[in-house]
Design a protein around this motif. Sequence first.
Motif, PDB file in Angstrom:
ATOM      1  N   ILE A  16       0.831  -1.203   0.000  1.00  0.00           N
ATOM      2  CA  ILE A  16       0.000   0.000   0.000  1.00  0.00           C
ATOM      3  C   ILE A  16       0.867   1.254   0.000  1.00  0.00           C
ATOM      4  O   ILE A  16       0.519   2.252  -0.631  1.00  0.00           O
ATOM      5  N   GLN A  17       2.013   1.213   0.660  1.00  0.00           N
ATOM      6  CA  GLN A  17       2.897   2.374   0.676  1.00  0.00           C
ATOM      7  C   GLN A  17       3.418   2.687  -0.724  1.00  0.00           C
ATOM      8  O   GLN A  17       3.421   3.842  -1.145  1.00  0.00           O
TER       9      GLN A  17
ATOM     10  N   THR B 253       0.477   3.940  -2.853  1.00  0.00           N
ATOM     11  CA  THR B 253       0.066   5.276  -2.411  1.00  0.00           C
ATOM     12  C   THR B 253       1.051   6.317  -2.920  1.00  0.00           C
ATOM     13  O   THR B 253       0.656   7.359  -3.452  1.00  0.00           O
TER      14      THR B 253
ATOM     15  N   VAL C 174      -9.999   9.076  -1.136  1.00  0.00           N
ATOM     16  CA  VAL C 174      -9.197   7.859  -1.214  1.00  0.00           C
ATOM     17  C   VAL C 174     -10.109   6.641  -1.148  1.00  0.00           C
ATOM     18  O   VAL C 174     -10.982   6.562  -0.284  1.00  0.00           O
TER      19      VAL C 174
ATOM     20  N   LEU D   6      -9.731   2.573  -0.772  1.00  0.00           N
ATOM     21  CA  LEU D   6      -8.825   1.469  -0.452  1.00  0.00           C
ATOM     22  C   LEU D   6      -9.497   0.140  -0.785  1.00  0.00           C
ATOM     23  O   LEU D   6     -10.662  -0.076  -0.444  1.00  0.00           O
TER      24      LEU D   6
ATOM     25  N   ASP E 231      -5.365  -1.870   5.102  1.00  0.00           N
ATOM     26  CA  ASP E 231      -4.232  -1.076   4.598  1.00  0.00           C
ATOM     27  C   ASP E 231      -4.266   0.374   5.079  1.00  0.00           C
ATOM     28  O   ASP E 231      -3.379   1.162   4.724  1.00  0.00           O
TER      29      ASP E 231
ATOM     30  N   PHE F 235      -1.376   3.160   4.468  1.00  0.00           N
ATOM     31  CA  PHE F 235      -1.708   4.310   3.632  1.00  0.00           C
ATOM     32  C   PHE F 235      -1.379   5.602   4.373  1.00  0.00           C
ATOM     33  O   PHE F 235      -0.727   6.490   3.827  1.00  0.00           O
ATOM     34  N   ASN F 236      -1.818   5.721   5.627  1.00  0.00           N
ATOM     35  CA  ASN F 236      -1.560   6.930   6.411  1.00  0.00           C
ATOM     36  C   ASN F 236      -0.070   7.186   6.591  1.00  0.00           C
ATOM     37  O   ASN F 236       0.373   8.336   6.600  1.00  0.00           O
TER      38      ASN F 236
ATOM     39  N   GLU G 106       2.396   6.574   4.456  1.00  0.00           N
ATOM     40  CA  GLU G 106       2.931   7.219   3.253  1.00  0.00           C
ATOM     41  C   GLU G 106       2.296   8.593   3.033  1.00  0.00           C
ATOM     42  O   GLU G 106       2.979   9.550   2.668  1.00  0.00           O
ATOM     43  N   TYR G 107       1.008   8.701   3.277  1.00  0.00           N
ATOM     44  CA  TYR G 107       0.282   9.960   3.079  1.00  0.00           C
ATOM     45  C   TYR G 107       0.898  11.077   3.926  1.00  0.00           C
ATOM     46  O   TYR G 107       1.057  12.203   3.461  1.00  0.00           O
TER      47      TYR G 107
ATOM     48  N   ILE H 171      -5.336   0.977  -4.209  1.00  0.00           N
ATOM     49  CA  ILE H 171      -5.751   2.331  -3.886  1.00  0.00           C
ATOM     50  C   ILE H 171      -6.092   3.110  -5.148  1.00  0.00           C
ATOM     51  O   ILE H 171      -5.506   2.892  -6.207  1.00  0.00           O
TER      52      ILE H 171
END
Length: 126
Positions: free
Chosen positions: A47-48, A51, A77, A79, A84, A88-89, A91-92, A117
């Motif tokens: 997910i990273q 993203t 977003v 998902l 995930d 996700f958070n 990387e965000y 994503i």
Amino acid sequence: MPRETITTSEAPSSPLYSQAVRAGNHIYVSGTVGVDISTGKLAGESIQEQTHQALANCETILKAAGSGLNDLVEIGVLLARPEDFAGFNEEYARWFPSDPPARYVAKLGVELPGILISIRATAVTA
């Protein structure tokens, strides 16, 4: 209000929708996934990674519109896997360490092989 389609060969595209549309001082970026345009493949399985690439693709589309991440007012977003969310958070937060845009996160309704994503965004320019 006139409508302008934004297109760039530097980000994933489809004949089924515009990458972005400008209406007045608003730019609406379509749902963008983590495909690396240089390879035509997903940026990775995590997910990273996806993203990061999806946000990079959004940034590229905004640049083609004469805008940037600082002009974002809202991000949506989707998902594929709710589990995930933490990744996700992670990387965000690298992309928006302070004063982030408004945001919503929901579950992606369709199953697309390997896609974790989809990110859509709205920017407002001066």
